[in-house]
Write a protein that holds these residues in place. Structure first.
Motif, PDB file in Angstrom:
ATOM      1  N   ASP A   1       0.843  -1.189   0.000  1.00 19.28           N
ATOM      2  CA  ASP A   1       0.000   0.000   0.000  1.00 19.28           C
ATOM      3  C   ASP A   1       0.878   1.239   0.000  1.00 19.28           C
ATOM      4  N   GLY A   2       1.013   1.853  -1.156  1.00 17.71           N
ATOM      5  CA  GLY A   2       1.857   3.033  -1.275  1.00 17.71           C
ATOM      6  C   GLY A   2       1.243   4.222  -0.557  1.00 17.71           C
ATOM      7  N   GLY A   3       2.085   5.063  -0.022  1.00 16.98           N
ATOM      8  CA  GLY A   3       1.608   6.245   0.674  1.00 16.98           C
ATOM      9  C   GLY A   3       1.377   7.394  -0.287  1.00 16.98           C
ATOM     10  N   PHE A   4       0.822   8.475   0.234  1.00 19.47           N
ATOM     11  CA  PHE A   4       0.638   9.675  -0.564  1.00 19.47           C
ATOM     12  C   PHE A   4       0.631  10.891   0.350  1.00 19.47           C
ATOM     13  N   GLU A   5       0.784  12.039  -0.251  1.00 23.07           N
ATOM     14  CA  GLU A   5       0.731  13.318   0.436  1.00 23.07           C
ATOM     15  C   GLU A   5      -0.080  14.247  -0.459  1.00 23.07           C
ATOM     16  N   ARG A   6      -1.245  14.729   0.045  1.00 25.73           N
ATOM     17  CA  ARG A   6      -2.119  15.599  -0.747  1.00 25.73           C
ATOM     18  C   ARG A   6      -2.298  16.938  -0.049  1.00 25.73           C
ATOM     19  N   PRO A   7      -2.179  18.043  -0.794  1.00 25.35           N
ATOM     20  CA  PRO A   7      -2.409  19.359  -0.190  1.00 25.35           C
ATOM     21  C   PRO A   7      -3.893  19.602   0.067  1.00 25.35           C
ATOM     22  N   LEU A   8      -4.197  20.232   1.198  1.00 24.33           N
ATOM     23  CA  LEU A   8      -5.571  20.609   1.538  1.00 24.33           C
ATOM     24  C   LEU A   8      -5.729  22.124   1.612  1.00 24.33           C
ATOM     25  N   ASP A   9      -4.698  22.886   1.240  1.00 25.88           N
ATOM     26  CA  ASP A   9      -4.690  24.354   1.223  1.00 25.88           C
ATOM     27  C   ASP A   9      -4.232  24.931   2.563  1.00 25.88           C
ATOM     28  N   LYS A  10      -3.715  26.135   2.539  1.00 30.38           N
ATOM     29  CA  LYS A  10      -3.202  26.864   3.711  1.00 30.38           C
ATOM     30  C   LYS A  10      -2.206  26.027   4.521  1.00 30.38           C
ATOM     31  N   ASN A  11      -1.289  25.372   3.822  1.00 30.63           N
ATOM     32  CA  ASN A  11      -0.238  24.551   4.429  1.00 30.63           C
ATOM     33  C   ASN A  11      -0.743  23.309   5.156  1.00 30.63           C
ATOM     34  N   PHE A  12      -1.993  22.924   4.991  1.00 30.04           N
ATOM     35  CA  PHE A  12      -2.503  21.668   5.546  1.00 30.04           C
ATOM     36  C   PHE A  12      -2.369  20.578   4.491  1.00 30.04           C
ATOM     37  N   TYR A  13      -1.946  19.408   4.941  1.00 34.71           N
ATOM     38  CA  TYR A  13      -1.767  18.263   4.050  1.00 34.71           C
ATOM     39  C   TYR A  13      -2.330  17.019   4.712  1.00 34.71           C
ATOM     40  N   ILE A  14      -2.726  16.058   3.869  1.00 36.61           N
ATOM     41  CA  ILE A  14      -3.122  14.752   4.379  1.00 36.61           C
ATOM     42  C   ILE A  14      -2.030  13.781   3.948  1.00 36.61           C
ATOM     43  N   LEU A  15      -1.576  12.955   4.868  1.00 38.87           N
ATOM     44  CA  LEU A  15      -0.461  12.048   4.619  1.00 38.87           C
ATOM     45  C   LEU A  15      -0.882  10.623   4.941  1.00 38.87           C
ATOM     46  N   LYS A  16      -0.665   9.755   3.968  1.00 37.95           N
ATOM     47  CA  LYS A  16      -0.932   8.328   4.177  1.00 37.95           C
ATOM     48  C   LYS A  16       0.395   7.597   4.071  1.00 37.95           C
ATOM     49  N   THR A  17       0.808   6.980   5.177  1.00 34.09           N
ATOM     50  CA  THR A  17       2.067   6.250   5.173  1.00 34.09           C
ATOM     51  C   THR A  17       1.859   4.744   5.065  1.00 34.09           C
ATOM     52  N   SER A  18       0.670   4.285   5.399  1.00 35.80           N
ATOM     53  CA  SER A  18       0.327   2.873   5.264  1.00 35.80           C
ATOM     54  C   SER A  18      -1.197   2.775   5.218  1.00 35.80           C
ATOM     55  N   TYR A  19      -1.707   1.566   5.171  1.00 36.65           N
ATOM     56  CA  TYR A  19      -3.159   1.390   5.077  1.00 36.65           C
ATOM     57  C   TYR A  19      -3.879   1.976   6.295  1.00 36.65           C
ATOM     58  N   THR A  20      -3.294   1.870   7.472  1.00 37.37           N
ATOM     59  CA  THR A  20      -3.979   2.336   8.680  1.00 37.37           C
ATOM     60  C   THR A  20      -3.478   3.676   9.194  1.00 37.37           C
ATOM     61  N   GLU A  21      -2.337   4.152   8.734  1.00 40.23           N
ATOM     62  CA  GLU A  21      -1.764   5.401   9.234  1.00 40.23           C
ATOM     63  C   GLU A  21      -2.042   6.546   8.259  1.00 40.23           C
ATOM     64  N   ILE A  22      -3.083   7.318   8.531  1.00 43.47           N
ATOM     65  CA  ILE A  22      -3.468   8.455   7.691  1.00 43.47           C
ATOM     66  C   ILE A  22      -3.683   9.641   8.617  1.00 43.47           C
ATOM     67  N   ALA A  23      -2.910  10.702   8.440  1.00 44.82           N
ATOM     68  CA  ALA A  23      -2.962  11.846   9.349  1.00 44.82           C
ATOM     69  C   ALA A  23      -3.083  13.148   8.562  1.00 44.82           C
ATOM     70  N   ILE A  24      -3.513  14.197   9.251  1.00 42.04           N
ATOM     71  CA  ILE A  24      -3.532  15.539   8.680  1.00 42.04           C
ATOM     72  C   ILE A  24      -2.505  16.359   9.452  1.00 42.04           C
ATOM     73  N   TYR A  25      -1.667  17.068   8.745  1.00 39.34           N
ATOM     74  CA  TYR A  25      -0.646  17.867   9.386  1.00 39.34           C
ATOM     75  C   TYR A  25      -0.547  19.233   8.702  1.00 39.34           C
ATOM     76  N   ARG A  26       0.166  20.153   9.338  1.00 40.23           N
ATOM     77  CA  ARG A  26       0.352  21.504   8.808  1.00 40.23           C
ATOM     78  C   ARG A  26       1.832  21.855   8.887  1.00 40.23           C
ATOM     79  N   TYR A  27       2.357  22.365   7.789  1.00 39.18           N
ATOM     80  CA  TYR A  27       3.731  22.838   7.795  1.00 39.18           C
ATOM     81  C   TYR A  27       3.842  24.065   8.673  1.00 39.18           C
ATOM     82  N   THR A  28       4.894  24.127   9.451  1.00 40.60           N
ATOM     83  CA  THR A  28       5.086  25.266  10.353  1.00 40.60           C
ATOM     84  C   THR A  28       5.946  26.351   9.726  1.00 40.60           C
ATOM     85  N   ASN A  29       6.682  26.014   8.668  1.00 43.37           N
ATOM     86  CA  ASN A  29       7.449  27.051   7.985  1.00 43.37           C
ATOM     87  C   ASN A  29       6.616  27.593   6.821  1.00 43.37           C
ATOM     88  N   SER A  30       6.761  28.865   6.513  1.00 46.14           N
ATOM     89  CA  SER A  30       5.931  29.484   5.490  1.00 46.14           C
ATOM     90  C   SER A  30       6.318  29.053   4.084  1.00 46.14           C
TER      91      SER A  30
END
Length: 144
Positions: free
Chosen positions: A25-54
């Motif tokens: 199960d390949g991972g992915f990283e998708r932008p959600l706008d305003k530095n928010f992204y959704i990250l999938k590293t495995s089938y069960t590990e899917i998180a939303i994160y925000r970059y802290t640098n501009s």
């Protein structure tokens, strides 16, 4: 005889690849706008994160980026509405038994980064009406 043996090995390797590939199960990283992204590293590990640098580096590895995890549970569906990201998380399974994000529906204010989690669908609808003057939609992006 050698040709038959090579063909047999080829068929065995092809069968192994066909059986093993759906489990990768390949991972992915998708932008959600305003530095928010959704990250999938495995089938069960899917998180939303925000970059802290501009300035987010475009081609650097994920490990080199500075970020804050906003929703650390298994995100199953999400949607972006005006200034809010909404979605649903399920209880983590496998090795990681705990999460700071409660199971159920969540909202993330994209301006402040405030997270509200553990909501029922009706509670999420009320929260959206009261806080953002918007209504819950029925179309979520499903993550499998």
């Amino acid at each position: 005889m050698t040709r038959k043996r090579h063909m047999f090995i080829y068929i065995i390797m092809l069968a192994i690849c066909i059986v093993a590939m759906p489990g990768c199960d390949g991972g992915f990283e998708r932008p959600l706008d305003k530095n928010f992204y959704i990250l999938k590293t495995s089938y069960t590990e899917i998180a939303i994160y925000r970059y802290t640098n501009s300035k987010v580096p475009k081609h650097d590895s994920f490990a080199d980026k500075s970020f804050d995890v906003v929703v650390d549970a298994c995100v199953r569906e999400y949607s972006v509405l005006d200034d809010v990201i909404i979605g649903r998380v399920q209880k983590p399974d496998g090795l990681r038994k705990s999460s700071s994000t409660l199971p159920g529906y969540f909202s993330i204010d994209r301006n402040t980064g405030q997270v509200t989690s553990g909501l029922s669908r009706d509670e999420l609808d009320t929260h959206l009406r009261d806080q953002y003057r918007t209504q819950l939609i029925d179309s979520f992006t499903q993550i499998r």
